[in-house]
Each structure stands twice: as structure tokens, then as C-alpha cells.
Design a protein around this motif. Structure first.
Motif, PDB file in Angstrom:
ATOM      1  N   LYS A  68     -15.110   0.271  -4.571  1.00 58.52           N
ATOM      2  CA  LYS A  68     -13.756  -0.222  -4.326  1.00 58.52           C
ATOM      3  C   LYS A  68     -12.790   0.930  -4.056  1.00 58.52           C
ATOM      4  O   LYS A  68     -11.892   0.821  -3.207  1.00 58.52           O
ATOM      5  CB  LYS A  68     -13.284  -1.034  -5.537  1.00 58.52           C
TER       6      LYS A  68
ATOM      7  N   GLU B 183      -5.114   2.126   0.885  1.00 58.50           N
ATOM      8  CA  GLU B 183      -4.582   1.567  -0.364  1.00 58.50           C
ATOM      9  C   GLU B 183      -4.679   2.627  -1.464  1.00 58.50           C
ATOM     10  O   GLU B 183      -5.454   2.508  -2.417  1.00 58.50           O
ATOM     11  CB  GLU B 183      -5.374   0.309  -0.753  1.00 58.50           C
TER      12      GLU B 183
ATOM     13  N   PRO C 145       0.802  -1.229   0.000  1.00 59.34           N
ATOM     14  CA  PRO C 145       0.000   0.000   0.000  1.00 59.34           C
ATOM     15  C   PRO C 145       0.830   1.271   0.000  1.00 59.34           C
ATOM     16  O   PRO C 145       0.280   2.363  -0.069  1.00 59.34           O
ATOM     17  CB  PRO C 145      -0.796  -0.125   1.305  1.00 59.34           C
TER      18      PRO C 145
ATOM     19  N   SER D 206       0.249  -0.444  -9.486  1.00 62.49           N
ATOM     20  CA  SER D 206      -1.141  -0.247  -9.067  1.00 62.49           C
ATOM     21  C   SER D 206      -2.107  -0.861 -10.070  1.00 62.49           C
ATOM     22  O   SER D 206      -3.133  -1.442  -9.693  1.00 62.49           O
ATOM     23  CB  SER D 206      -1.434   1.248  -8.894  1.00 62.49           C
TER      24      SER D 206
ATOM     25  N   ASP E 111      -8.940   2.137   3.647  1.00 66.64           N
ATOM     26  CA  ASP E 111      -7.929   1.179   4.094  1.00 66.64           C
ATOM     27  C   ASP E 111      -6.497   1.662   3.850  1.00 66.64           C
ATOM     28  O   ASP E 111      -5.542   0.940   4.168  1.00 66.64           O
ATOM     29  CB  ASP E 111      -8.130  -0.163   3.380  1.00 66.64           C
TER      30      ASP E 111
ATOM     31  N   VAL F 229      -4.102   1.564  -5.368  1.00 68.02           N
ATOM     32  CA  VAL F 229      -5.269   0.918  -5.985  1.00 68.02           C
ATOM     33  C   VAL F 229      -6.354   1.949  -6.258  1.00 68.02           C
ATOM     34  O   VAL F 229      -6.976   1.950  -7.322  1.00 68.02           O
ATOM     35  CB  VAL F 229      -5.800  -0.200  -5.070  1.00 68.02           C
ATOM     36  N   ALA F 230      -6.584   2.836  -5.272  1.00 67.52           N
ATOM     37  CA  ALA F 230      -7.602   3.873  -5.451  1.00 67.52           C
ATOM     38  C   ALA F 230      -7.260   4.770  -6.638  1.00 67.52           C
ATOM     39  O   ALA F 230      -8.142   5.131  -7.428  1.00 67.52           O
ATOM     40  CB  ALA F 230      -7.731   4.702  -4.175  1.00 67.52           C
TER      41      ALA F 230
ATOM     42  N   GLU G 268      -6.627  -7.986  -8.174  1.00 70.75           N
ATOM     43  CA  GLU G 268      -7.484  -7.950  -6.987  1.00 70.75           C
ATOM     44  C   GLU G 268      -8.876  -7.389  -7.234  1.00 70.75           C
ATOM     45  O   GLU G 268      -9.786  -7.669  -6.451  1.00 70.75           O
ATOM     46  CB  GLU G 268      -6.800  -7.106  -5.890  1.00 70.75           C
TER      47      GLU G 268
ATOM     48  N   ARG H 204      -2.178  -4.564  -9.687  1.00 70.49           N
ATOM     49  CA  ARG H 204      -2.948  -4.954  -8.510  1.00 70.49           C
ATOM     50  C   ARG H 204      -4.444  -4.938  -8.783  1.00 70.49           C
ATOM     51  O   ARG H 204      -5.166  -5.834  -8.339  1.00 70.49           O
ATOM     52  CB  ARG H 204      -2.621  -4.034  -7.328  1.00 70.49           C
ATOM     53  N   ILE H 205      -4.932  -3.924  -9.498  1.00 70.68           N
ATOM     54  CA  ILE H 205      -6.378  -3.894  -9.747  1.00 70.68           C
ATOM     55  C   ILE H 205      -6.791  -5.002 -10.713  1.00 70.68           C
ATOM     56  O   ILE H 205      -7.900  -5.534 -10.611  1.00 70.68           O
ATOM     57  CB  ILE H 205      -6.853  -2.517 -10.270  1.00 70.68           C
TER      58      ILE H 205
ATOM     59  N   SER I 246     -10.788   1.375  -0.652  1.00 74.36           N
ATOM     60  CA  SER I 246      -9.325   1.430  -0.739  1.00 74.36           C
ATOM     61  C   SER I 246      -8.783   2.662  -0.026  1.00 74.36           C
ATOM     62  O   SER I 246      -7.768   2.594   0.676  1.00 74.36           O
ATOM     63  CB  SER I 246      -8.876   1.430  -2.205  1.00 74.36           C
TER      64      SER I 246
END
Length: 555
Positions: free
Chosen positions: A512, A521, A331, A341, A519, A524-525, A348, A344-345, A516
């Protein structure tokens, strides 16, 4: 003779369409709102009628504070939007600016991006570890925190000023220039002329944009949830109350929802009352022409102000795209650039990306069909019923997403029609909330089509349904396409309603992104936000290419 009599008395095609429209609005709009209204008067434990829920909201400090915060961010966000939008509209309508199209495009892009992305981007800049915060601290300057009331107002002002700008510029372009010239000849200064003559003439447009900004500010969930910290608003506590009351009757959540609707309706009634007191009409002749800027200092001042306002609205998009390409280690941003990133998307959150596009496209397909039929009724079948239908279609603008989602859950949560957590519920919520965009766009095009073309087809023996399908639809196709694109832009960015009804299998990109950010992240965001921004930007580009009156499609 009997057959002929039955044909004469049988409902026409458009009568059946009107009946279907009434049933649809009753089931998908009024029934959820009515269920929320009824539950707000129930005791959570006994189910009996009570006013205690409303008494508690207006007397208990927790709720009174949230109500006060909601009104503050609503009014402050509205005023901030006016302070940015009105000057920009005046400069764009009165002066010859270089790059006018670029400024308009940036304003529209700022408008159609979701507010919670702006909140996330400002955290990246002005948060406790933000880029601007760290840079200023390095030279000994302490920045105030972006978290709290000031941060919410900043995001709302920069997010919603395009409403004011687009509506006010359109009004300024249409007023009679001779009125301003007469005031100037009588010795009025530029400021006095604007305050006494120009502003009153465009006040209906300014007030309409202001009301939209106010309603959207009090209804927004993502921004206060992300950067509000200790600042609770009605939308955030409605979500909190709903999640805490799951398994029981969500009485307090729906009561808060009804208060939010009441505030929106009251704001609209106040605006209409203000407009009813005076006449604002003027002759549409002798329209204003953009004048060249006098002197280098005036040119620099106007250009810097205009570009600064437009760029300020675009900062979130720039920050999101930039940070999405930063290398990450889990993160945490590790320095340098990379596609970590995005990998990851894809690993995930592929379901979130797929769901967002599928749900939005399904809702848009429904909107395209239904809006074309409803537009024909509103424009061509003029009557008390069609006028009432046109007014009812404004209701989704006033109902916050949180309220609509809670209404759907309370209405469609039992028996064979249990839709809670399903993709169908998300599509239907998005459909009914974004339907006004399609109806408005299609209606504007249909009003430019002469009815005689359709009448000629019917006179030659074509049925009303065939005439509509073969003649009307091809003629209004540009409006259907533009309305569908606008609906897609707003549908794919929907957060407040989907956050309440989603499940692990129906999670969307906005949901999401919100999870994110909560959290931590941020990579990812940022990547998901960039996908949303690019998708939205492509739709804006298509609207600009396909529509003659480009800017007015976004308000």
C-alpha cells in the motif's frame, strides 16, 4: 522379539524431523527455483527447449542496459556502504565515544527499515518539490535531481552501511592489538598501519558485509521503482515482464530471475575465492581497548563523523514520522499539523494494516517452531546431511524476493494446490525467506547449552521428543524469541515478493505504501510508513533487551 526389532529399526524422532525438513525445503525452496530454471529454457509460444531467452537478455539493448544498471547500483551501493560503515566501525571500536549505544541503535534502526521508505523520504527532501530543494532554490542554489542512478546509490549506501558497520566493529573488537602495536613501533603511520595490518585482519568481515550489501542492492525492487525513473534494473523489469506476460508463460521474467540468482551466486563465490587465498586468523588475546580521544579537535572530528553517519541513515525515519503528522487536503499537504493521514488509513487501508500483522505473525509462528527443530539438527546432529542443511539455509539470502514470488506463482498456480493470490502463499513465501534469521539466532544460543543436560534426561528414560520439548526448548527460548522478533521485523516490511502475489484482499502495508507513493498519496504513505517504523522500533528495543550480543543479531 519382533516388536523389539521394529523399535530398533524404526526411524528416530530426529530422523523424521530431518526427513520433514528435506521435504519442506524441497517444496518451498528448491521446487520454486527449479520451476523458474526450467521455464527459463522454454519458448513462450511453443513450450520447446530454447536458449533464445538468455541470448536475448545478453544481446538486446533493453536487457543489457538493465543488467548494466543493476551491476552499477550493486557495486556503487556496496562501495558507498563500505565508505560509511568501515570508518564508523573503526571509530566505535577504537575510541571512547559519548552516546555509543545511541549510535548503535540508530544504525540498527536504519538497517531494519525497508529501503523503499528511504526512497520515499528522500523524495520528500530532495525531490522536485522537496523541502531541501525548495529551501536551496529560494537562495538561488539548484540541487541535482534525486531521481535516477545517483538517488538509487544514495539510498542503498545509507540503507546498507549498517551491515558493514556491525560486522566490521565485531571483527575489530576481536583482533590482537599487539599486531597494530608492533607496526606502530616500527614507524608505520596511522593510515599505513590501518591499510597494511588492521584492514587485512578484518577483511573477511568487511567482505561479508559488502557481499550482503551487493546482493540486497541488486535484488531491491522498491527503490529503483520509486526514484529510478528512467533507470531500469533487473528487478524492476522482471516485475514489468511478469505483469505483461500474465495469462501466458512468464519466460522472460523467470529468465531475468535466473540471471539475478546467478549474479548473487557469482558474487558469493568470488568472495570465498578471495578469502581462500590468505589466512586471516590471529590470536584472540590482547584485544583492543577503546582509547580516550586526544585533544578537542580529534574529539569533535570523531564525534561529528560518527553521529553524522548514523543520523544520515535515520533521516528517512525522521522525515516519514514528521510528514505523517502534516495536515492534508486529499493527497496534498495543506500546511500545519493534524491527524488527517491517520484517519485516511483507518478509513481506506485498515485491511493493509491488519493483513501485515496477521501474515507476519503467522510466518513468525512457523519460523519459531521450525527454526528450533532445524537448529537442533544443525548443532547437535552433526553429519554431512546436517552440514548440507546448514548451507542450504543460506540460499534464501541469495534469492531475490521477486524471484521467489515468481517461482511460487509458477509452481503453485494450478490444480488443487492453486495458492496464487491467497494469504497462504504470502505467509509461505515470507516464512521460507525469513527462516534463516530464526535458525541462526536459535543455533547461536543452542551452542552455549551443554549437551550433557539433554543426555541426562534421555538416560533417565525421556524420549528425544520429550527431552527437546521439556529441556532444550526452555533453555534456548531467548534465542527463539530474538529470532522471532528479527523474523517479524523483516517479514512485516516485505515488499518485493508480496507485490507480485497480492490481491485486493491480501494487500499489505508495504504494498500500500508503494502504491500510494506511485499515486502521489504521500500523506497515506507517510502514515503507513510510521506504523511500520514504530512496529520495527519496538521489536529492535525488545531484541536489545533480551539479547546479550545485541548488534550481531541484525547481521
Amino acid at each position: 522379539m519382533i516388536t523389539r526389532s521394529l523399535r530398533l529399526t524404526a526411524p528416530s524422532f530426529w530422523t523424521w524431523v530431518m526427513i520433514a525438513a528435506c521435504v519442506m525445503l524441497a517444496v518451498l525452496l528448491f521446487l520454486p527455483i527449479l520451476s523458474v530454471f526450467v521455464i527459463s529454457f522454454e519458448d513462450a509460444e511453443t513450450g520447446r527447449f530454447t536458449l533464445e531467452n538468455y541470448v536475448e537478455i545478453f544481446t538486446r539493448r533493453y536487457y543489457v542496459s538493465a543488467l548494466s544498471n543493476t551491476l552499477i547500483v550493486g557495486f556503487a551501493g556496496m562501495i558507498g556502504a563500505c565508505l560509511l560503515g568501515v570508518p564508523l566501525a573503526f571509530c566505535m571500536s577504537r575510541f571512547q565515544l559519548r552516546g555509543r549505544t545511541l549510535i548503535s541503535t540508530m544504525a540498527v534502526l536504519a538497517l531494519v527499515s525497508p529501503p523503499f521508505i528511504g526512497a520515499y523520504a528522500w523524495i520528500m527532501l530532495l525531490g522536485n518539490n522537496g523541502a531541501i530543494t525548495n529551501a536551496l532554490e529560494a537562495i538561488g542554489i539548484d540541487m541535482p535531481s534525486i531521481y535516477g542512478m545517483s538517488g538509487i546509490i544514495l539510498v542503498f549506501s545509507l540503507k546498507f552501511f549498517p551491515f558493514i558497520y556491525l560486522m566490521t566493529e565485531n571483527a575489530l573488537n576481536g583482533i590482537n592489538k599487539s599486531l597494530e602495536d608492533a607496526a606502530e613501533n616500527l614507524g608505520c603511520s596511522a593510515w599505513r598501519r590501518f591499510r597494511k595490518v588492521t584492514f587485512p585482519l578484518v577483511f573477511p568481515a568487511v567482505s561479508t558485509g559488502a557481499i550482503i550489501s551487493f546482493v540486497l542492492s541488486i535484488a531491491d525492487f522498491g527503490t529503483p521503482a520509486i526514484i529510478g525513473r528512467g533507470v531500469r534494473t533487473l528487478s524492476t523489469i522482471a516485475y514489468t515482464q511478469y505483469t505483461s506476460e500474465m495469462g501466458g508463460t512468464p519466460t522472460m521474467a523467470v529468465t531475468i530471475s535466473m540471471v539475478m540468482i546467478a549474479i548473487s551466486m557469482l558474487a558469493l563465490l568470488i568472495q570465498r575465492r578471495m578469502l581462500a587465498k590468505r589466512r586471516y586468523a590471529s590470536s584472540m588475546t590482547h584485544k583492543c581497548r577503546r582509547a580516550p580521544l586526544r585533544g578537542w579537535w580529534q574529539s569533535v572530528l570523531v564525534h561529528v563523523m560518527s553521529y553524522s553517519i548514523a543520523l544520515a541513515g535515520m533521516i528517512p525515519s525522521f522525515v516519514v514520522i514528521w510528514t505523517s503528522f502534516l495536515a492534508t487536503n486529499g493527497p496534498v499537504f495543506s500546511g500545519g499539523f493534524g491527524l488527517d493521514s491517520y484517519r485516511r488509513i483507518m478509513a481506506e487501508a485498515p485491511e493493509a494494516v491488519k493483513n501485515s500483522f496477521i501474515f507476519a505473525l503467522c510466518a513468525v509462528a512457523l519460523i519459531a517452531v521450525v527454526s528450533s527443530l532445524l537448529s537442533f539438527i544443525v548443532v547437535r546432529r552433526e553429519s554431512f546431511t546436517s552440514g548440507l542443511l546448514d548451507l542450504i539455509l543460506m540460499v534464501p539470502y541469495l534469492v531475490p524476493g521477486v524471484v521467489m514470488a515468481i517461482g511460487f506463482v509458477t509452481t503453485f498456480s494450478s490444480g488443487w494446490y492453486n495458492l496464487v493470490g491467497t494469504a497462504t502463499m504470502i505467509v509461505l513465501i515470507v516464512f521460507i525467506r525469513r527462516l534463516p534469521y530464526g535458525v541462526r539466532s536459535t543455533s547461536s544460543v543452542l551452542r552455549q547449552v551443554k549437551p550433557s543436560i539433554e543426555e541426562a534426561a534421555i538416560a533417565l528414560g525421556a524420549s528425544p521428543a520429550k527431552t527437546f520439548a521439556k529441556i532444550t526448548v526452555p533453555l534456548i527460548m531467548p534465542g527463539i524469541i530474538v529470532g522471532s522478533l528479527m523474523s517479524f521485523i523483516t517479514a512485516i516490511n516485505e515488499l518485493s515478493s508480496t507485490l507480485i502475489v497480492y490481491t485486493s484482499s491480501t494487500v499489505t502495508m508495504p504494498v500500500k505504501i508503494y502504491l500510494s507513493v506511485v499515486d502521489g498519496e504521500f500523506g497515506v504513505a507517510a502514515a503507513l510508513s510510521t506504523v511500520l517504523t514504530i512496529s520495527t522500533g519496538l521489536c529492535v528495543f525488545l531484541v536489545f533487551r533480551l539479547s546479550e550480543d545485541r548488534e550481531t543479531n541484525f547481521v
